[in-house]
Design a protein around this motif. Structure first.
Motif, PDB file in Angstrom:
ATOM      1  N   GLY A 288       3.361  26.042  12.779  1.00 30.14           N
ATOM      2  CA  GLY A 288       2.326  26.157  11.753  1.00 30.14           C
ATOM      3  C   GLY A 288       1.053  25.425  12.119  1.00 30.14           C
ATOM      4  N   PRO A 289       0.093  25.423  11.194  1.00 30.78           N
ATOM      5  CA  PRO A 289      -1.220  24.831  11.480  1.00 30.78           C
ATOM      6  C   PRO A 289      -1.200  23.298  11.548  1.00 30.78           C
ATOM      7  N   ASP A 290      -0.142  22.676  11.033  1.00 26.91           N
ATOM      8  CA  ASP A 290      -0.083  21.208  11.094  1.00 26.91           C
ATOM      9  C   ASP A 290       0.048  20.710  12.528  1.00 26.91           C
ATOM     10  N   PHE A 291       0.648  21.521  13.381  1.00 26.95           N
ATOM     11  CA  PHE A 291       0.891  21.123  14.772  1.00 26.95           C
ATOM     12  C   PHE A 291      -0.002  21.903  15.720  1.00 26.95           C
ATOM     13  N   LYS A 292      -1.255  22.094  15.321  1.00 27.92           N
ATOM     14  CA  LYS A 292      -2.188  22.867  16.132  1.00 27.92           C
ATOM     15  C   LYS A 292      -2.473  22.175  17.468  1.00 27.92           C
ATOM     16  N   ASP A 293      -2.569  20.856  17.450  1.00 27.71           N
ATOM     17  CA  ASP A 293      -2.880  20.112  18.674  1.00 27.71           C
ATOM     18  C   ASP A 293      -1.623  19.599  19.386  1.00 27.71           C
ATOM     19  N   PHE A 294      -0.483  20.205  19.111  1.00 28.06           N
ATOM     20  CA  PHE A 294       0.785  19.792  19.720  1.00 28.06           C
ATOM     21  C   PHE A 294       0.807  20.182  21.192  1.00 28.06           C
ATOM     22  N   GLU A 295       1.169  19.236  22.034  1.00 26.40           N
ATOM     23  CA  GLU A 295       1.298  19.484  23.467  1.00 26.40           C
ATOM     24  C   GLU A 295       2.733  19.199  23.884  1.00 26.40           C
ATOM     25  N   PHE A 296       3.287  20.066  24.716  1.00 24.41           N
ATOM     26  CA  PHE A 296       4.669  19.893  25.152  1.00 24.41           C
ATOM     27  C   PHE A 296       4.818  18.727  26.122  1.00 24.41           C
ATOM     28  N   GLU A 297       3.735  18.316  26.750  1.00 23.33           N
ATOM     29  CA  GLU A 297       3.788  17.156  27.638  1.00 23.33           C
ATOM     30  C   GLU A 297       4.049  15.880  26.842  1.00 23.33           C
ATOM     31  N   ASP A 298       3.747  15.910  25.534  1.00 21.23           N
ATOM     32  CA  ASP A 298       3.989  14.738  24.693  1.00 21.23           C
ATOM     33  C   ASP A 298       5.477  14.486  24.472  1.00 21.23           C
ATOM     34  N   LEU A 299       6.307  15.476  24.778  1.00 22.90           N
ATOM     35  CA  LEU A 299       7.746  15.300  24.617  1.00 22.90           C
ATOM     36  C   LEU A 299       8.356  14.475  25.742  1.00 22.90           C
ATOM     37  N   ASN A 300       7.620  14.286  26.817  1.00 22.58           N
ATOM     38  CA  ASN A 300       8.070  13.410  27.887  1.00 22.58           C
ATOM     39  C   ASN A 300       8.084  11.979  27.343  1.00 22.58           C
ATOM     40  N   PRO A 301       9.193  11.243  27.502  1.00 23.44           N
ATOM     41  CA  PRO A 301       9.269   9.899  26.901  1.00 23.44           C
ATOM     42  C   PRO A 301       8.168   8.954  27.363  1.00 23.44           C
ATOM     43  N   LYS A 302       7.754   9.047  28.621  1.00 28.36           N
ATOM     44  CA  LYS A 302       6.703   8.148  29.102  1.00 28.36           C
ATOM     45  C   LYS A 302       5.378   8.419  28.392  1.00 28.36           C
TER      46      LYS A 302
END
Length: 145
Positions: A56-70
């Motif tokens: 949805g629009p709440d996660f418009k700026d979501f990046e999959f690289e952010d799922l990396n723990p570091k």
């Protein structure tokens, strides 16, 4: 892109590919490999788009690289200073504390003098005695023997 493959290793891989597939089939194998890599990229890009639209629009700026723990820890803990981590990190400056201790000891040595007797009138415990007295024996520790 080549994941730490040097030029000699790349040449060795090319020679190995020519020996395994032969010069006739090698162009076809390269085309098939490129087509497979292209399809995998398209599949992953479409999967990412599907996930973004489902969130949805709440996660418009979501990046999959952010799922990396570091990167997650760096982004949420170290970049933002809501918890006061920079103050805590700067509180562990041991070089500053050691310099202060060194300054205190040097001013104490120069003020009282290293070889002079202390003003309290007692014996200087840090100064080595010239001759030990007769009744002055070292302490005996029965557990140490």
């Amino acid at each position: 892109m080549f994941f730490d493959i040097g030029p000699l290793e790349l040449i060795a891989l090319i020679i190995l590919a020519v020996l395994i597939f032969g010069p006739d089939k090698l162009p076809k194998v390269i085309q098939d490999a490129a087509r497979f890599i292209r399809k995998v990229r398209e599949f992953s890009d479409s999967a990412k788009e599907d996930i973004r639209t489902e969130l949805g629009p709440d996660f418009k700026d979501f990046e999959f690289e952010d799922l990396n723990p570091k990167t997650f820890a760096r982004k949420h803990l170290l970049d933002k200073d809501e918890l006061g981590l920079k103050e805590i990190r700067n509180g562990f400056d041991f070089s500053k504390e050691m310099a202060e201790v060194g300054d205190v000891t040097q001013t104490r040595d120069t003020a009282g003098g290293v070889d002079s007797a202390p003003s309290s009138g007692g014996s200087d415990l840090l100064r080595k005695r010239d001759k030990p007295e007769r009744d002055d024996r070292p302490p005996f520790d029965s557990d140490a023997t």
